[in-house]
Scaffold this motif. Sequence first.
Motif, PDB file in Angstrom:
ATOM      1  N   LYS A   1       2.799  -1.702  -9.064  1.00 10.53           N
ATOM      2  CA  LYS A   1       3.338  -1.801 -10.944  1.00 10.53           C
ATOM      3  C   LYS A   1       2.158  -2.470 -11.308  1.00 10.53           C
ATOM      4  CE  LYS A   1       8.576  -1.456 -11.160  1.00 10.53           C
ATOM      5  NZ  LYS A   1       8.943  -0.459 -11.004  1.00 10.53           N
ATOM      6  N   VAL A   2       1.311  -1.545 -11.945  1.00 10.69           N
ATOM      7  CA  VAL A   2       0.611  -1.971 -12.541  1.00 10.69           C
ATOM      8  C   VAL A   2       0.579  -2.161 -14.477  1.00 10.69           C
ATOM      9  CG1 VAL A   2      -2.356  -2.142 -13.162  1.00 10.69           C
ATOM     10  CG2 VAL A   2      -1.222  -1.064 -10.230  1.00 10.69           C
ATOM     11  N   LYS A   3      -0.683  -3.460 -15.023  1.00 11.75           N
ATOM     12  CA  LYS A   3      -0.768  -3.247 -16.384  1.00 11.75           C
ATOM     13  C   LYS A   3      -1.668  -2.489 -16.489  1.00 11.75           C
ATOM     14  CE  LYS A   3       2.045  -7.319 -17.771  1.00 11.75           C
ATOM     15  NZ  LYS A   3       3.229  -6.896 -17.990  1.00 11.75           N
ATOM     16  N   ALA A   4      -1.310  -1.546 -17.858  1.00 11.16           N
ATOM     17  CA  ALA A   4      -2.514  -0.252 -18.079  1.00 11.16           C
ATOM     18  C   ALA A   4      -1.842  -0.242 -19.326  1.00 11.16           C
ATOM     19  CB  ALA A   4      -2.527   0.637 -17.068  1.00 11.16           C
ATOM     20  N   VAL A   5      -3.644   0.232 -20.278  1.00 14.15           N
ATOM     21  CA  VAL A   5      -3.429   1.297 -21.696  1.00 14.15           C
ATOM     22  C   VAL A   5      -3.948   2.081 -21.777  1.00 14.15           C
ATOM     23  CG1 VAL A   5      -4.276   0.944 -23.877  1.00 14.15           C
ATOM     24  CG2 VAL A   5      -4.127  -1.301 -22.280  1.00 14.15           C
ATOM     25  N   VAL A   6      -2.530   3.328 -22.045  1.00 13.94           N
ATOM     26  CA  VAL A   6      -3.082   5.105 -21.950  1.00 13.94           C
ATOM     27  C   VAL A   6      -3.524   5.435 -23.327  1.00 13.94           C
ATOM     28  CG1 VAL A   6      -1.449   6.829 -21.402  1.00 13.94           C
ATOM     29  CG2 VAL A   6      -0.467   5.009 -19.866  1.00 13.94           C
ATOM     30  N   ASN A   7      -5.123   5.689 -23.659  1.00 16.80           N
ATOM     31  CA  ASN A   7      -5.480   6.053 -24.641  1.00 16.80           C
ATOM     32  C   ASN A   7      -5.430   7.820 -24.687  1.00 16.80           C
ATOM     33  OD1 ASN A   7      -5.811   3.967 -25.649  1.00 16.80           O
ATOM     34  ND2 ASN A   7      -7.162   3.110 -23.711  1.00 16.80           N
ATOM     35  N   LYS A   8      -5.049   8.633 -25.801  1.00 21.28           N
ATOM     36  CA  LYS A   8      -4.999   9.802 -26.490  1.00 21.28           C
ATOM     37  C   LYS A   8      -6.101   9.528 -26.958  1.00 21.28           C
ATOM     38  CE  LYS A   8      -1.310  13.131 -27.682  1.00 21.28           C
ATOM     39  NZ  LYS A   8      -2.219  13.445 -28.969  1.00 21.28           N
ATOM     40  N   GLU A   9      -7.335  10.902 -26.415  1.00 22.78           N
ATOM     41  CA  GLU A   9      -7.461  11.726 -27.045  1.00 22.78           C
ATOM     42  C   GLU A   9      -7.613  13.453 -27.092  1.00 22.78           C
ATOM     43  OE1 GLU A   9     -11.078  10.924 -24.294  1.00 22.78           O
ATOM     44  OE2 GLU A   9     -10.531   8.486 -23.647  1.00 22.78           O
ATOM     45  N   GLY A  10      -7.701  13.694 -28.317  1.00 23.12           N
ATOM     46  CA  GLY A  10      -6.840  14.736 -28.310  1.00 23.12           C
ATOM     47  C   GLY A  10      -5.864  15.643 -27.903  1.00 23.12           C
ATOM     48  N   ASN A  11      -5.275  16.285 -26.845  1.00 20.49           N
ATOM     49  CA  ASN A  11      -4.931  16.842 -26.066  1.00 20.49           C
ATOM     50  C   ASN A  11      -5.284  15.980 -24.428  1.00 20.49           C
ATOM     51  OD1 ASN A  11      -3.667  18.624 -27.468  1.00 20.49           O
ATOM     52  ND2 ASN A  11      -5.004  19.751 -27.390  1.00 20.49           N
ATOM     53  N   LYS A  12      -5.531  15.067 -24.250  1.00 21.51           N
ATOM     54  CA  LYS A  12      -5.833  14.400 -23.181  1.00 21.51           C
ATOM     55  C   LYS A  12      -5.663  13.000 -22.960  1.00 21.51           C
ATOM     56  CE  LYS A  12      -9.990  16.034 -21.489  1.00 21.51           C
ATOM     57  NZ  LYS A  12     -11.448  16.078 -21.024  1.00 21.51           N
ATOM     58  N   LEU A  13      -4.567  12.567 -21.778  1.00 23.93           N
ATOM     59  CA  LEU A  13      -3.797  10.612 -21.735  1.00 23.93           C
ATOM     60  C   LEU A  13      -4.591  11.128 -20.643  1.00 23.93           C
ATOM     61  CD1 LEU A  13      -0.155  11.417 -22.017  1.00 23.93           C
ATOM     62  CD2 LEU A  13      -1.815  10.756 -23.732  1.00 23.93           C
ATOM     63  N   LYS A  14      -5.770   9.434 -21.305  1.00 25.11           N
ATOM     64  CA  LYS A  14      -6.230   8.637 -20.384  1.00 25.11           C
ATOM     65  C   LYS A  14      -6.170   7.184 -19.457  1.00 25.11           C
ATOM     66  CE  LYS A  14     -10.838   8.473 -19.758  1.00 25.11           C
ATOM     67  NZ  LYS A  14     -12.398   9.001 -19.765  1.00 25.11           N
ATOM     68  N   VAL A  15      -5.897   7.220 -18.536  1.00 21.94           N
ATOM     69  CA  VAL A  15      -5.623   5.360 -18.507  1.00 21.94           C
ATOM     70  C   VAL A  15      -5.852   4.501 -16.909  1.00 21.94           C
ATOM     71  CG1 VAL A  15      -3.487   6.239 -16.587  1.00 21.94           C
ATOM     72  CG2 VAL A  15      -3.292   3.779 -17.502  1.00 21.94           C
ATOM     73  N   VAL A  16      -6.709   3.556 -16.788  1.00 21.19           N
ATOM     74  CA  VAL A  16      -6.937   3.146 -15.842  1.00 21.19           C
ATOM     75  C   VAL A  16      -6.385   2.303 -15.062  1.00 21.19           C
ATOM     76  CG1 VAL A  16      -9.259   2.283 -15.039  1.00 21.19           C
ATOM     77  CG2 VAL A  16      -9.287   3.433 -16.369  1.00 21.19           C
ATOM     78  N   LEU A  17      -5.923   1.953 -13.111  1.00 24.67           N
ATOM     79  CA  LEU A  17      -5.171   2.041 -12.717  1.00 24.67           C
ATOM     80  C   LEU A  17      -5.666   1.752 -11.779  1.00 24.67           C
ATOM     81  CD1 LEU A  17      -1.843   4.102 -12.749  1.00 24.67           C
ATOM     82  CD2 LEU A  17      -2.465   2.478 -14.360  1.00 24.67           C
ATOM     83  N   ASN A  18      -6.199  -0.195 -11.543  1.00 28.93           N
ATOM     84  CA  ASN A  18      -7.085  -0.479 -10.634  1.00 28.93           C
ATOM     85  C   ASN A  18      -8.190   0.128 -10.757  1.00 28.93           C
ATOM     86  OD1 ASN A  18      -4.502  -2.775  -9.925  1.00 28.93           O
ATOM     87  ND2 ASN A  18      -4.011  -1.227  -8.146  1.00 28.93           N
ATOM     88  N   LYS A  19      -8.519   0.682  -9.792  1.00 25.44           N
ATOM     89  CA  LYS A  19      -9.734   1.856 -10.174  1.00 25.44           C
ATOM     90  C   LYS A  19      -9.937   3.069  -9.517  1.00 25.44           C
ATOM     91  CE  LYS A  19     -12.400  -1.966  -6.440  1.00 25.44           C
ATOM     92  NZ  LYS A  19     -11.173  -2.826  -6.084  1.00 25.44           N
ATOM     93  N   ILE A  20      -8.595   2.908 -10.960  1.00 25.20           N
ATOM     94  CA  ILE A  20      -8.496   5.302 -10.161  1.00 25.20           C
ATOM     95  C   ILE A  20      -7.600   5.632 -12.024  1.00 25.20           C
ATOM     96  CG2 ILE A  20      -6.732   6.655  -9.847  1.00 25.20           C
ATOM     97  CD1 ILE A  20      -6.175   5.361  -7.637  1.00 25.20           C
TER      98      ILE A  20
END
Length: 140
Positions: free
Chosen positions: A90-109
């Motif tokens: 379990k990782v704390k992260a922020v999901v961002n939305k850019e148009g029709n894309k959801l983007k998140v960085v989990l650790n190094k992924i």
Amino acid sequence: MLWSYSTYSPVTMSFSGKYQLESQEGFVEFMKAVGLPDDMIEKGKEIKSVSEIEQNGDQFKVTVTTGAKVLTNSFTVGQEAEIETLTGEKVKAVVNKEGNKLKVVLNKITSVTELVDGNTLVNTLTLGSLVYKRISKRLA
């Protein structure tokens, strides 16, 4: 002037729906790199996982069912949330939305999920130079 719904549509599509995995590239190498055991990688190669997305504005609930394993994450775009990774961490992260894309960085992924058209969901996971790409088609 009427809007053209090809590229410049001001309307973003809803991610809500069920999607079944149709094809994937780079699965084995990527899963080895994130530390998934070989037996799980072997089992996972042939399973057509189903992703169910419930979207209500900026609130999302994503449930991915892969055989007997069910992974559920809920988050609000732009707000920190606890996200469970492929390896169960379990990782704390922020999901961002850019148009029709959801983007998140989990650790190094870095994970980018894109709704390409109303029926195709493309999820691209990047770890260094490794890329794991999943293409799913809408079921419902």
